[in-house]
Design an enzyme around this catalytic site. Structure first.
Site, short mmCIF file in Angstrom:
data_model
loop_
_atom_site.label_atom_id
_atom_site.label_comp_id
_atom_site.label_asym_id
_atom_site.label_seq_id
_atom_site.Cartn_x
_atom_site.Cartn_y
_atom_site.Cartn_z
N HIS A 90 0.81 -1.22 0.00
CA HIS A 90 0.00 0.00 0.00
C HIS A 90 0.85 1.27 0.00
CE1 HIS A 90 -3.68 -2.23 0.77
NE2 HIS A 90 -3.10 -2.83 1.79
N HIS A 122 6.25 6.67 6.64
CA HIS A 122 5.80 6.22 5.31
C HIS A 122 5.22 7.41 4.56
CE1 HIS A 122 2.18 6.01 7.84
NE2 HIS A 122 1.61 6.48 6.75
N HIS A 124 2.39 9.08 1.33
CA HIS A 124 1.21 9.00 0.48
C HIS A 124 1.44 9.94 -0.70
CE1 HIS A 124 -1.12 6.98 3.69
NE2 HIS A 124 -0.41 7.75 4.51
N GLU A 134 -2.78 13.54 1.86
CA GLU A 134 -4.03 13.16 2.53
C GLU A 134 -4.67 14.39 3.15
OE1 GLU A 134 -3.19 9.48 4.94
OE2 GLU A 134 -4.22 8.69 3.17
N HIS A 147 4.28 10.72 6.86
CA HIS A 147 3.74 10.46 8.20
C HIS A 147 4.80 9.79 9.07
CE1 HIS A 147 -0.68 10.42 6.65
NE2 HIS A 147 -0.23 11.63 6.89
N THR A 231 -5.38 6.53 8.87
CA THR A 231 -6.05 6.82 7.59
C THR A 231 -6.17 5.58 6.71
OG1 THR A 231 -4.05 7.47 6.39
CG2 THR A 231 -5.16 9.18 7.66
ZN LIG Z 1 -0.14 7.58 6.52
#
Ligand SMILES: [Zn+2]
Ligand SMILES: *[C@@H]1O[C@H](CO)[C@@H](O)[C@H](O)[C@H]1NC(C)=O
Ligand SMILES: *[C@@H]1O[C@H](CO)[C@@H](O)[C@H](O)[C@H]1NC(C)=O
Ligand SMILES: *[C@@H]1O[C@H](CO)[C@@H](O)[C@H](O)[C@H]1NC(C)=O
Length: 323
Positions: A90, A122, A124, A134, A147, A231
């Site tokens: 992911h 990590h 996004h 996000e 994050h 999230t």
């Molecule tokens: Zn995250």
């Protein structure tokens, strides 16, 4: 944010198997049928009242002068040992919890009631043409988001921490595109090509101070604070969020390395890992607090950008009706 420790896997797996025959959760870019709109059918808490991410409307934030400088402990040293960079299907995650207790990296102060230990970080991101953060600020989405996940040291394990509303503290940084490479990201960007496939990992050649990944130190007293959730499913509402105002610069080629190198975990075919973000969730009755030094309102919020031309069109219409 994404947590992929064993604790979470064991916790959520029975739920997922029970609730969904369609398989595990995913992003719309993988398959809209298991995308963010459906997560609440997989895990009830994803439909809760304190979900993340959110849009931060800077006109509606409330100043809290007790939100002073966060104390970053161990952020300016490269820990001994190795860091493992993982494609978990992911996102890309760096696990930090391998260090010895003596080298534990922490955050405290800045309105946090406890000491929180760094576990992992990590990202996004979007795709070649779309931003993929996000959190959004005044309706604006940024190209990427980092994050840094920390666990309250009052608790012994991640699953214990997830049972408490102050169990986790996540630091969120947005990115902006710069002309020059951000050389502090070279180690991570170079590692990506070793973990193209889902569920592969690489031991990075060296560790580095976590502070290398952040924007200038003197900007770190500007941030927004609210109570929210993870999230990704299970969306546990156990996170004290800190979203920083200053963005991290990264070049277009570095950003494109994330967009173009990695693949999702998918059964059927290889699918580029892109747009791995959850869209903003309703704020409901929550408040967002601005730190002592944060900007409360600089640009008009998005609504004003829409409404003003509408109003103008209306007035013009009225006037032309008169003439
Ligand atoms: Zn995250
Ligand atoms: C982080 O906190 C732990 C426990 O309070 C402590 O042992 C450790 O020395 C701290 N790390 C740093 C770098 O100060
Ligand atoms: C995407 O990010 C860029 C760079 O930060 C920004 O200029 C642009 O307004 C963003 N686009 C949207 C639709 O939010
Ligand atoms: C990572 O990939 C490069 C080639 O793309 C290779 O030279 C290197 O040995 C790999 N590193 C590891 C640790 O597997």
């Amino acid at each position: 944010m994404k947590m992929s420790s064993l604790g979470l896997t064991f916790l959520t797996l029975p739920l997922v198997v029970q609730a969904s025959t369609a398989g595990l959760w995913c992003y719309d870019s993988q398959d809209p049928k298991c995308g963010p709109l459906y997560w609440k059918d997989i895990t009830k808490s994803c439909g809760g009242d304190n979900q993340s991410p959110i849009n931060i409307d800077r006109r509606k934030t409330q100043r809290d002068r007790s939100l002073d400088e966060i104390s970053f402990e161990g952020y300016d040293q490269a820990p001994a040992g190795r860091w493992k960079l993982v494609n978990d299907g992911h996102t890309v995650t760096m696990n930090l919890d391998g260090a010895s207790a003596a080298e534990q990296i922490n955050i405290t102060k800045g309105g946090l009631q406890d000491t929180y230990q760094a576990l992992q970080f990590h990202f996004h991101w979007g795709d070649f043409n779309k931003n993929g953060s996000e959190h959004t600020i005044d309706g604006r989405q940024y190209p990427m988001e980092l994050h840094l996940v920390h666990m309250n040291t009052k608790y012994k394990t991640l699953s214990e921490a997830k049972g408490h509303p102050n169990g986790l503290a996540v630091l969120s940084f947005l990115f902006k595109v710069s002309e020059m490479d951000n050389t502090n990201y070279n180690t991570i960007v170079a590692g990506l090509k070793n973990i193209s496939r889902a569920e592969t990992s690489v031991d990075l050649a060296s560790t580095f101070p976590l502070s290398n990944l952040l924007p200038n130190t003197d900007s770190l007293s500007k941030y927004y604070r609210y109570k929210g959730s993870l999230t990704t499913p299970g969306c546990e509402e156990v996170v004290v969020w800190t979203v920083f105002e200053e963005q991290i610069p990264i070049s277009k080629p570095q950003l494109n390395a994330f967009v173009n190198t990695l693949y999702f975990k998918t059964a059927a075919k290889l699918l580029k890992m892109t747009n791995n973000f959850r869209p903003p969730q309703p704020l409901k009755s929550r408040k967002v607090y601005a730190s002592k030094d944060a900007t409360i309102s600089r640009s008009p919020p998005l609504a004003a950008n829409f409404l003003f031309p509408l109003l103008l069109a209306f007035l013009t219409g009225q006037l032309s009706g008169l003439c």
